[in-house]
Design a protein around this motif. Structure first.
Motif, PDB file in Angstrom:
ATOM      1  N   HIS A   1       0.841  -1.273   0.028  1.00  0.00           N
ATOM      2  CA  HIS A   1      -0.051  -0.064  -0.033  1.00  0.00           C
ATOM      3  C   HIS A   1       0.792   1.260  -0.061  1.00  0.00           C
ATOM      4  CE1 HIS A   1      -3.620  -2.660   1.972  1.00  0.00           C
ATOM      5  NE2 HIS A   1      -3.665  -2.663   0.346  1.00  0.00           N
ATOM      6  N   GLY A   2       2.055   1.079  -0.092  1.00  0.00           N
ATOM      7  CA  GLY A   2       3.022   2.218  -0.519  1.00  0.00           C
ATOM      8  C   GLY A   2       3.455   2.860   0.956  1.00  0.00           C
ATOM      9  N   LYS A   3       3.386   2.189   1.929  1.00  0.00           N
ATOM     10  CA  LYS A   3       3.831   3.031   3.187  1.00  0.00           C
ATOM     11  C   LYS A   3       5.217   2.430   3.545  1.00  0.00           C
ATOM     12  CE  LYS A   3      -0.754   2.757   5.159  1.00  0.00           C
ATOM     13  NZ  LYS A   3      -1.795   2.272   6.484  1.00  0.00           N
ATOM     14  N   PHE A   4       5.965   3.171   4.271  1.00  0.00           N
ATOM     15  CA  PHE A   4       7.320   2.892   4.489  1.00  0.00           C
ATOM     16  C   PHE A   4       7.362   1.986   5.674  1.00  0.00           C
ATOM     17  CE2 PHE A   4      11.100   3.428   7.185  1.00  0.00           C
ATOM     18  CZ  PHE A   4      12.070   3.156   6.088  1.00  0.00           C
ATOM     19  N   LEU A   5       8.118   0.868   5.695  1.00  0.00           N
ATOM     20  CA  LEU A   5       8.430   0.058   6.821  1.00  0.00           C
ATOM     21  C   LEU A   5       9.906  -0.564   6.888  1.00  0.00           C
ATOM     22  CD1 LEU A   5       6.910  -1.950   8.920  1.00  0.00           C
ATOM     23  CD2 LEU A   5       6.804  -3.723   7.162  1.00  0.00           C
ATOM     24  N   ALA A   6      10.449  -0.085   8.049  1.00  0.00           N
ATOM     25  CA  ALA A   6      11.809  -0.304   8.531  1.00  0.00           C
ATOM     26  C   ALA A   6      11.829  -1.761   8.801  1.00  0.00           C
ATOM     27  CB  ALA A   6      12.280   0.460   9.681  1.00  0.00           C
ATOM     28  N   LEU A   7      12.785  -2.478   8.358  1.00  0.00           N
ATOM     29  CA  LEU A   7      13.204  -4.008   8.682  1.00  0.00           C
ATOM     30  C   LEU A   7      14.516  -4.145   8.727  1.00  0.00           C
ATOM     31  CD1 LEU A   7      11.033  -5.303   5.584  1.00  0.00           C
ATOM     32  CD2 LEU A   7      10.042  -5.383   7.710  1.00  0.00           C
ATOM     33  N   GLU A   8      14.768  -5.205   9.446  1.00  0.00           N
ATOM     34  CA  GLU A   8      16.093  -5.792   9.959  1.00  0.00           C
ATOM     35  C   GLU A   8      16.233  -7.067   9.341  1.00  0.00           C
ATOM     36  OE1 GLU A   8      18.339  -4.173  11.686  1.00  0.00           O
ATOM     37  OE2 GLU A   8      16.910  -2.263  12.136  1.00  0.00           O
ATOM     38  N   VAL A   9      17.580  -7.475   9.128  1.00  0.00           N
ATOM     39  CA  VAL A   9      18.034  -8.803   8.368  1.00  0.00           C
ATOM     40  C   VAL A   9      17.870  -9.439   9.319  1.00  0.00           C
ATOM     41  CG1 VAL A   9      19.982  -9.735   7.201  1.00  0.00           C
ATOM     42  CG2 VAL A   9      19.575  -7.555   6.792  1.00  0.00           C
ATOM     43  N   GLY A  10      18.051  -9.610  10.452  1.00  0.00           N
ATOM     44  CA  GLY A  10      17.677 -10.453  11.589  1.00  0.00           C
ATOM     45  C   GLY A  10      16.515 -10.973  11.783  1.00  0.00           C
ATOM     46  N   ASP A  11      15.530 -10.169  11.440  1.00  0.00           N
ATOM     47  CA  ASP A  11      14.291 -10.449  11.378  1.00  0.00           C
ATOM     48  C   ASP A  11      13.702 -11.359  10.451  1.00  0.00           C
ATOM     49  OD1 ASP A  11      11.640 -10.727  12.812  1.00  0.00           O
ATOM     50  OD2 ASP A  11      11.017  -8.706  11.825  1.00  0.00           O
ATOM     51  N   PHE A  12      14.100 -10.959   8.959  1.00  0.00           N
ATOM     52  CA  PHE A  12      13.832 -11.492   7.945  1.00  0.00           C
ATOM     53  C   PHE A  12      14.191 -13.119   7.776  1.00  0.00           C
ATOM     54  CE2 PHE A  12      14.277 -12.549   3.214  1.00  0.00           C
ATOM     55  CZ  PHE A  12      13.184 -12.310   2.808  1.00  0.00           C
ATOM     56  N   LEU A  13      15.473 -13.310   8.054  1.00  0.00           N
ATOM     57  CA  LEU A  13      16.069 -14.505   8.129  1.00  0.00           C
ATOM     58  C   LEU A  13      15.059 -15.590   8.693  1.00  0.00           C
ATOM     59  CD1 LEU A  13      19.706 -13.912   8.158  1.00  0.00           C
ATOM     60  CD2 LEU A  13      18.417 -13.631   6.112  1.00  0.00           C
ATOM     61  N   PRO A  14      14.790 -15.549   9.953  1.00  0.00           N
ATOM     62  CA  PRO A  14      13.963 -16.772  10.434  1.00  0.00           C
ATOM     63  C   PRO A  14      12.525 -16.550   9.889  1.00  0.00           C
ATOM     64  CG  PRO A  14      14.429 -14.714  12.026  1.00  0.00           C
ATOM     65  CD  PRO A  14      15.344 -14.642  10.988  1.00  0.00           C
ATOM     66  N   LEU A  15      12.174 -15.586   9.403  1.00  0.00           N
ATOM     67  CA  LEU A  15      10.894 -15.577   8.731  1.00  0.00           C
ATOM     68  C   LEU A  15      10.786 -15.962   7.723  1.00  0.00           C
ATOM     69  CD1 LEU A  15       7.824 -14.352   8.722  1.00  0.00           C
ATOM     70  CD2 LEU A  15       8.751 -12.559   7.184  1.00  0.00           C
ATOM     71  N   GLN A  16      11.881 -15.965   6.773  1.00  0.00           N
ATOM     72  CA  GLN A  16      11.718 -16.993   5.383  1.00  0.00           C
ATOM     73  C   GLN A  16      11.755 -18.370   5.870  1.00  0.00           C
ATOM     74  OE1 GLN A  16      13.332 -15.580   1.651  1.00  0.00           O
ATOM     75  NE2 GLN A  16      14.474 -17.308   1.552  1.00  0.00           N
ATOM     76  N   LYS A  17      12.873 -18.541   6.887  1.00  0.00           N
ATOM     77  CA  LYS A  17      12.939 -20.225   7.194  1.00  0.00           C
ATOM     78  C   LYS A  17      11.705 -20.708   7.648  1.00  0.00           C
ATOM     79  CE  LYS A  17      15.532 -23.178  10.113  1.00  0.00           C
ATOM     80  NZ  LYS A  17      14.202 -24.050  10.383  1.00  0.00           N
TER      81      LYS A  17
END
Length: 220
Positions: free
Chosen positions: A172-188
């Motif tokens: 929806h075009g909104k900004f969202l700050a993310l961390e690598v350490g949060d993304f890796l376990p999510l994908q797994k």
């Protein structure tokens, strides 16, 4: 769509469908890990791609399974409760929309005599609603008559909050700050759920769980 006659053919099609998705997700993960200045952009893109494969994977594997069941040509009366329920739902929906008695009478005849006919299940019975939350996912699992694994309920918040909600925010075009350490376990975790779902589809096909009695013969 081409028919799927054997469990081996189904396995091959499932492997082809999941294979290219895994490759894309692996590439996306590498971009996230290697990026520096553009890391947040790649993380946001990674969430979008991860969600796309979450929804697309579930939908495509479910439809392959339904196509396989249709190819086996069981009669309605031999279907498992889950699949017979889906078949009846389609016919009941037509009745609800009809005002003429002819449609109602046809359904009554089907209940008396049609259950011995070869069944046909629409691949459209699997609806991800373009927003595959944990609840919608569990509905898909139940429609296919698959086991309700504890992993699904324990990771429901993860799917809803860390995947679906984030995807919607980004889309929806909104900004969202993310961390690598949060993304890796999510994908797994997402890939783990998809593997469990896929293994259950394969097992359901090989054990003929789509039948009320797996020992019943079916003819094509």
């Amino acid at each position: 769509m081409p028919k799927i006659y054997t469990v081996e053919e189904l396995d091959d099609k499932i492997s082809n469908e999941t294979g290219w998705r895994k490759k894309e997700l692996t590439t996306s993960l590498k971009l996230v890990q290697q990026s520096a200045n553009a890391q947040n952009i790649n993380l946001r893109s990674g969430i979008l791609l991860l969600y796309a494969h979450w929804e697309g994977w579930v939908k495509q594997i479910a439809q392959l399974y339904i196509r396989y069941v249709n190819t086996q040509s069981p009669t309605y009366e031999k279907l498992s409760a889950a699949f017979l329920g889906n078949a009846l739902k389609t016919r009941i929906s037509l009745i609800e929309q009809a005002s003429t008695p002819g449609v109602h009478n046809e359904f009554a005849s089907f209940l008396r005599e049609g259950l011995a006919q070869k069944a046909f299940l629409s691949e459209d019975l699997v609806q991800t609603q373009s927003n595959l939350s944990s609840k919608v996912f569990l509905d898909v699992v139940e429609r296919l008559g698959l086991p309700q694994r504890p992993e699904y309920s324990t990771r429901a918040n993860l799917i809803d909050e860390k995947l679906v909600d984030r995807r919607n925010t980004i889309a929806h075009g909104k900004f969202l700050a993310l961390e690598v350490g949060d993304f890796l376990p999510l994908q797994k975790d997402v890939l783990d759920l998809l593997e469990i779902f896929t293994d259950d589809v394969r097992n359901a096909a090989s054990t003929r769980a789509y039948l009320a009695d797996p020992g019943w013969p079916v003819s094509r």
